[in-house]
Design an enzyme around this catalytic site. Structure first.
Site, PDB file in Angstrom:
ATOM      1  N   ILE A 102       0.809  12.132 -11.491  1.00 26.48           N
ATOM      2  CA  ILE A 102       0.055  12.718 -12.595  1.00 26.48           C
ATOM      3  C   ILE A 102      -1.310  13.193 -12.120  1.00 26.48           C
ATOM      4  O   ILE A 102      -1.815  14.222 -12.579  1.00 26.48           O
ATOM      5  CB  ILE A 102      -0.084  11.694 -13.737  1.00 26.48           C
ATOM      6  CG1 ILE A 102       1.287  11.439 -14.369  1.00 26.48           C
ATOM      7  CG2 ILE A 102      -1.068  12.166 -14.791  1.00 26.48           C
ATOM      8  CD1 ILE A 102       1.302  10.348 -15.411  1.00 26.48           C
TER       9      ILE A 102
ATOM     10  N   ASP B 159     -11.603   3.964  -0.526  1.00 23.89           N
ATOM     11  CA  ASP B 159     -10.421   3.101  -0.530  1.00 23.89           C
ATOM     12  C   ASP B 159     -10.591   2.062  -1.627  1.00 23.89           C
ATOM     13  O   ASP B 159     -11.472   1.196  -1.542  1.00 23.89           O
ATOM     14  CB  ASP B 159     -10.263   2.427   0.836  1.00 23.89           C
ATOM     15  CG  ASP B 159      -8.956   1.669   0.957  1.00 23.89           C
ATOM     16  OD1 ASP B 159      -8.199   1.605  -0.043  1.00 23.89           O
ATOM     17  OD2 ASP B 159      -8.685   1.111   2.042  1.00 23.89           O
TER      18      ASP B 159
ATOM     19  N   LYS C 175      -4.078  -3.211 -16.740  1.00 25.40           N
ATOM     20  CA  LYS C 175      -4.251  -2.111 -17.701  1.00 25.40           C
ATOM     21  C   LYS C 175      -4.982  -2.586 -18.950  1.00 25.40           C
ATOM     22  O   LYS C 175      -5.801  -1.854 -19.526  1.00 25.40           O
ATOM     23  CB  LYS C 175      -2.886  -1.520 -18.072  1.00 25.40           C
ATOM     24  CG  LYS C 175      -2.205  -0.783 -16.924  1.00 25.40           C
ATOM     25  CD  LYS C 175      -3.070   0.364 -16.435  1.00 25.40           C
ATOM     26  CE  LYS C 175      -2.464   1.122 -15.281  1.00 25.40           C
ATOM     27  NZ  LYS C 175      -3.332   2.219 -14.792  1.00 25.40           N
TER      28      LYS C 175
ATOM     29  N   THR D 269       6.891   9.510 -11.653  1.00 20.80           N
ATOM     30  CA  THR D 269       5.853   9.497 -10.627  1.00 20.80           C
ATOM     31  C   THR D 269       6.293   8.582  -9.485  1.00 20.80           C
ATOM     32  O   THR D 269       7.247   7.811  -9.634  1.00 20.80           O
ATOM     33  CB  THR D 269       4.532   8.981 -11.215  1.00 20.80           C
ATOM     34  OG1 THR D 269       4.732   7.629 -11.687  1.00 20.80           O
ATOM     35  CG2 THR D 269       4.071   9.847 -12.383  1.00 20.80           C
TER      36      THR D 269
END
Length: 417
Positions: A66, A116, A229, A268
């Protein structure tokens, strides 16, 4: 053409070579159902447009999935893209990716910076360099697409900083990045519409509570991902309050807004890794049943539509930040504890403390490594000096041995004369 064909059916009857009406009806119904399912599963399309020329977009995870689709769409509209990637600048993949993206979008303003997310020091090094620039660099949009996951059945892993991989890459490093970039965001002019896009996932709905840490005993890939999340959702809301609380020198309202975007389930690399369980046999099954993933999962381009809407929708300028976006519209959050200030405060403080602790440990490791490197360098120089002295001594000895021989030859020459 259709009229003569229909006339022949009325006059001569149904052709023998054509399947019967009932068969055609069933086939048409099946194809129609597949088309409707595909259209519905693909989700909404972003119809908003915005002049992106001159706007600076910083994005993590912009080289695949995405993120790459978002980079393409924004670069095509003229935005200046800054890719934050773990690849080094001379990495062949990164060079080819940027060259290809520049050619496809006809936009040369696509650059990369090495950041990173598995290293807090790498995040700090970039963000500090960005903030230290005087005058403050332009920054219109930040998109945090970078994330990772552990396939089901795989063991828990840690980053070089000693933090569980999913937690650091998906949450802690993003928290660290936005925390350091906060002065740069607040320093943007009042007339600049600054947007911070935090992609999330509906997996946060089944996240365990953030009140306590996820122990190794209770850890699982699904819980770790959902919890990371959920943490980004809570932090995104709290970060909007943090920005709103700032009093600008010009006493004008804050112009930065945070939007939490759920792109939906998409095809993905991360989703493929999850479905295949990170195994070759899983990949074979995935390829064999690919038609189902094609039918029910969005493409990366369609997954990027809600992110593009959050970046370009003009009506959001009049709205407050901290909203959740799904299918190109504002929706309600599925969990009330996302807005819990006590949880947000505890998460913020514990994250700050963890970052401080891990950065101290990492700095000590770098100091020890540097000391060992210097000691090795000194030992190498000492060996070189010793070897040089020994070579000099050997040369002197060799010359001393040659002197008597040359003297004898001279004497013999005199006698002969």
């Amino acid at each position: 053409m259709p009229i003569p064909f229909l006339a022949s059916i009325l006059i001569d009857g149904w052709p023998s070579w054509l399947p019967g009406p009932w068969t055609l009806t069933k086939a048409g119904s099946a194809l129609g159902a597949i088309a409707v399912t595909k259209i519905y599963a693909s989700g909404a399309t972003c119809t908003s447009e915005r002049n992106m020329h001159g706007r600076v977009v910083m994005i993590t995870g912009g080289t695949s999935g995405i993120g790459a689709a978002t980079v393409y769409e924004l670069a095509k509209r003229g935005a200046q893209i800054i890719l934050l990637t773990h690849h080094e600048h001379n990495d062949s993949f990164l060079v080819d990716f940027i060259d290809d993206m520049r050619d496809r979008t006809n936009n040369q303003l696509i650059y990369a910076e090495q950041v990173d997310l598995r290293s807090l020091h790498s995040v700090r090094k970039f963000a500090t360099k960005w903030v230290d620039n005087a005058p403050p660099r332009r920054l219109d949009t930040i998109i945090l697409c970078g994330s990772t996951l552990t396939p089901p059945g795989k063991a828990r892993t840690e980053t070089p900083d000693g933090v569980e991989s999913t937690w650091q890459v998906n949450f802690l490093s993003n928290f660290h990045l936005l925390g350091i970039l906060s002065p740069a965001i607040r320093a943007q002019p009042f007339d600049r519409d600054v947007r911070i896009i935090i992609p999330t996932c509906s997996a946060y709905i089944r996240s365990p509570s953030l009140d306590k840490a996820l122990d190794k005993k209770d850890w699982s890939p699904g819980k770790a991902y959902a919890r990371s999340k959920m943490a980004m959702m809570v932090f995104g809301k709290a970060y909007q309050k943090h920005l709103d609380a700032y009093k600008r020198p010009d006493e004008l309202p804050m112009n930065a807004r945070v939007f939490l975007v759920d792109p939906g389930y998409s095809r993905t690399p991360g989703m493929r890794r999850w479905l295949t369980r990170g195994t070759v046999w899983g990949l074979i099954v995935y390829l064999f049943l690919y038609v189902f993933s094609w039918l029910f999962l969005k493409s990366a381009r369609m997954g990027a539509q809600s992110i593009l809407w959050a970046v370009m929708e003009g009506s959001l300028v009049r709205d407050k930040g901290g909203k959740v976006v799904k299918e190109c519209m504002i929706v309600d959050c599925a969990r009330k504890d996302v807005d819990d200030e006590a949880i947000a405060k505890k998460l913020w403080e514990s994250s700050d403390k963890l970052i401080e602790e891990k950065e101290k440990d990492a700095a000590a490791k770098r100091a020890r490594a540097k000391k060992r490197e210097m000691e090795k360098e000194e030992e190498k120089k000492e060996r070189e000096r010793v070897e040089e002295i020994e070579a000099l001594v050997n040369t002197i000895k060799q010359k001393e041995k040659e002197k008597p021989k040359s003297g004898k030859k001279a004497k013999n020459g005199e006698k002969t004369a």
